[in-house]
Design an enzyme around this catalytic site. Sequence first.
Site, short mmCIF file in Angstrom:
data_model
loop_
_atom_site.label_atom_id
_atom_site.label_comp_id
_atom_site.label_asym_id
_atom_site.label_seq_id
_atom_site.Cartn_x
_atom_site.Cartn_y
_atom_site.Cartn_z
N LYS A 256 -5.15 -14.63 -7.27
CA LYS A 256 -5.74 -14.07 -8.48
C LYS A 256 -4.60 -13.76 -9.45
CE LYS A 256 -6.04 -9.23 -7.83
NZ LYS A 256 -6.93 -8.11 -7.69
N CYS B 67 -6.55 -9.17 1.76
CA CYS B 67 -7.55 -8.24 2.31
C CYS B 67 -8.85 -8.90 2.74
CB CYS B 67 -7.86 -7.15 1.30
SG CYS B 67 -6.47 -6.05 1.04
N PHE C 199 -18.20 -8.74 -9.61
CA PHE C 199 -18.04 -9.61 -8.43
C PHE C 199 -19.12 -10.67 -8.32
CE2 PHE C 199 -14.39 -8.51 -5.76
CZ PHE C 199 -13.84 -7.57 -6.61
N ASN D 250 -15.37 -4.05 1.73
CA ASN D 250 -14.75 -5.35 1.49
C ASN D 250 -15.68 -6.48 1.89
OD1 ASN D 250 -12.47 -4.44 0.31
ND2 ASN D 250 -11.08 -4.94 1.99
N VAL E 74 0.83 -1.21 0.00
CA VAL E 74 0.00 0.00 0.00
C VAL E 74 0.87 1.26 0.00
CG1 VAL E 74 -1.67 1.33 1.36
CG2 VAL E 74 -1.95 -1.14 1.11
N LEU F 66 -7.48 -0.37 -3.19
CA LEU F 66 -6.67 -0.83 -4.32
C LEU F 66 -6.77 -2.34 -4.47
CD1 LEU F 66 -3.45 1.14 -3.36
CD2 LEU F 66 -5.31 1.91 -4.86
N LYS G 103 -14.39 1.23 4.74
CA LYS G 103 -13.46 0.29 4.14
C LYS G 103 -13.86 -1.16 4.46
CE LYS G 103 -9.99 -1.91 2.63
NZ LYS G 103 -8.85 -1.77 1.79
N THR H 38 -5.62 -0.60 6.39
CA THR H 38 -6.98 -0.95 6.81
C THR H 38 -6.97 -1.26 8.31
OG1 THR H 38 -7.44 -1.83 4.65
CG2 THR H 38 -8.88 -2.56 6.43
N THR I 269 -1.12 -4.57 8.57
CA THR I 269 -2.02 -4.88 9.69
C THR I 269 -2.49 -6.33 9.53
OG1 THR I 269 -3.88 -4.00 8.41
CG2 THR I 269 -2.88 -2.55 10.03
#
Length: 430
Positions: free
Chosen positions: A320, A259, A248, A207, A7, A149, A203, A118, A82
Amino acid sequence: MVGAGYVGLVSGACFAEFGAEVTCVDVDPDRVAGLRDGAVPIYEPGLEDLVRRNADDGRLRFAIGPGAEVGTADLVFIAVGTPARRGDGHADLRHVYQAAKKLAPNLRGYTVVVTKSTVPVGTAREVHRIVRDTRPEADFDVASNPEFLREGSAIEDFMRPDRVVLGVESARAEALLRELYRPLNLIETPILATGIESAELTKYASNAFLATKISFINEIAALCEATGADVHAVARGMGLDGRIGRKFLHPGPGFGGSCFPKDIAALSRIAVERNVPARIVEATIAANAAQRGRMREKIRNALDGDVEDKRIGVLGLTFKPETDDMREAPSLHVLPPLVDEGARIRAHDPQGMEAAAAHLPETVRFCADPYEVAEGADAVVLMTEWNAYRGLDLERVRDAMDGRVFVDLRNVYEPGSMRTLGFRYVGVGR
Ligand code: UDX
């Protein structure tokens, strides 16, 4: 920019590209030395060029820190890791708080200390407390500016975001942040200023919602298999409803990455603690675990119920495409149990083999290309939809194999044409 990880580096390089003067600091001296030589420690398309160009132009620097450079900054971003804390699903905020403690003594003049990592609701306030306790006379505000991102398209996401969320507690902090993001006004990006807690929660909620969408379509895919429906037709039919949206809704082996799994576990913990259990989020976590189990089952069934001594070729290992990130990759949950059951696995991944080797059983063999993976295989499993696997010479794959089973966990290929080619083709929800 405190933290030259994923990040921090992407954000630092992009802010420099916007015209800001950025120093990325990190505690790891090797990482800093490497970056000064133009060595970007992660694989992210376009990042190396962006870093090099902005470093050459003098807008992007690297230092071990945080130290004195904090004193000249108008804004200090905390973009350290984190990770999920071992055992309880909580986000581990040690690095965030250490960064706050270390930067505080170096503050000079008015500064906005911004959390970009995050972090759970309440973290920016805690950062405020730490800085205040360490430097009672410091002139500063805290703010929260979460990143949205995606790995693999992080730079594009940064440069052309759907929105920017600024959690602020003063007009002065908001003005500085808006000034930083001003280049985005040209493309009319919505820049939303909210309270700090709202930004932090936005955030996690985003997610969790996206992860829920994926788990939802994965369950519908299982239902499609049980009823003879085609999940692609169902997803298209659903997605054309503007309230639902098309994105999605692609079924697969379950979501992974650094994430979604970590953030939804943290959200669920926060909710329990505040006595407002997030039941949908909990169900999403359970559904994702079940999806990986279903994928193992699918592979077993395709090999007549038993993988012992079967040779399985695996295409793709990362969670991915366009990343070398193996964190929470579905492959790490699907493959090891099959190895335990006696499967012999050969695998290929365009970027992830080095990282994967550290996490997969030792008996997994790595191959130079997809065709070597197929050699002598009873089954080929397409695990990650890298472009390199979208245009395979399927006749060559088929002829290299011993068996005919092709398990396509990303629905890259069309069931009908695969069967025409002679494969025993298995997709997800089709
Ligand atoms: C995600 C969010 O998109 C981003 O906004 C946030 O800041 C960080 O987390 P990322 O983890 O890079 O980004 O990946 P993303 O592209 O969102 O995919 C996450 C996982 O979901 C992958 O394992 C992917 O394969 C899976 N996925 C995604 C599906 O299975 N189906 C889909 O339709 C979409």
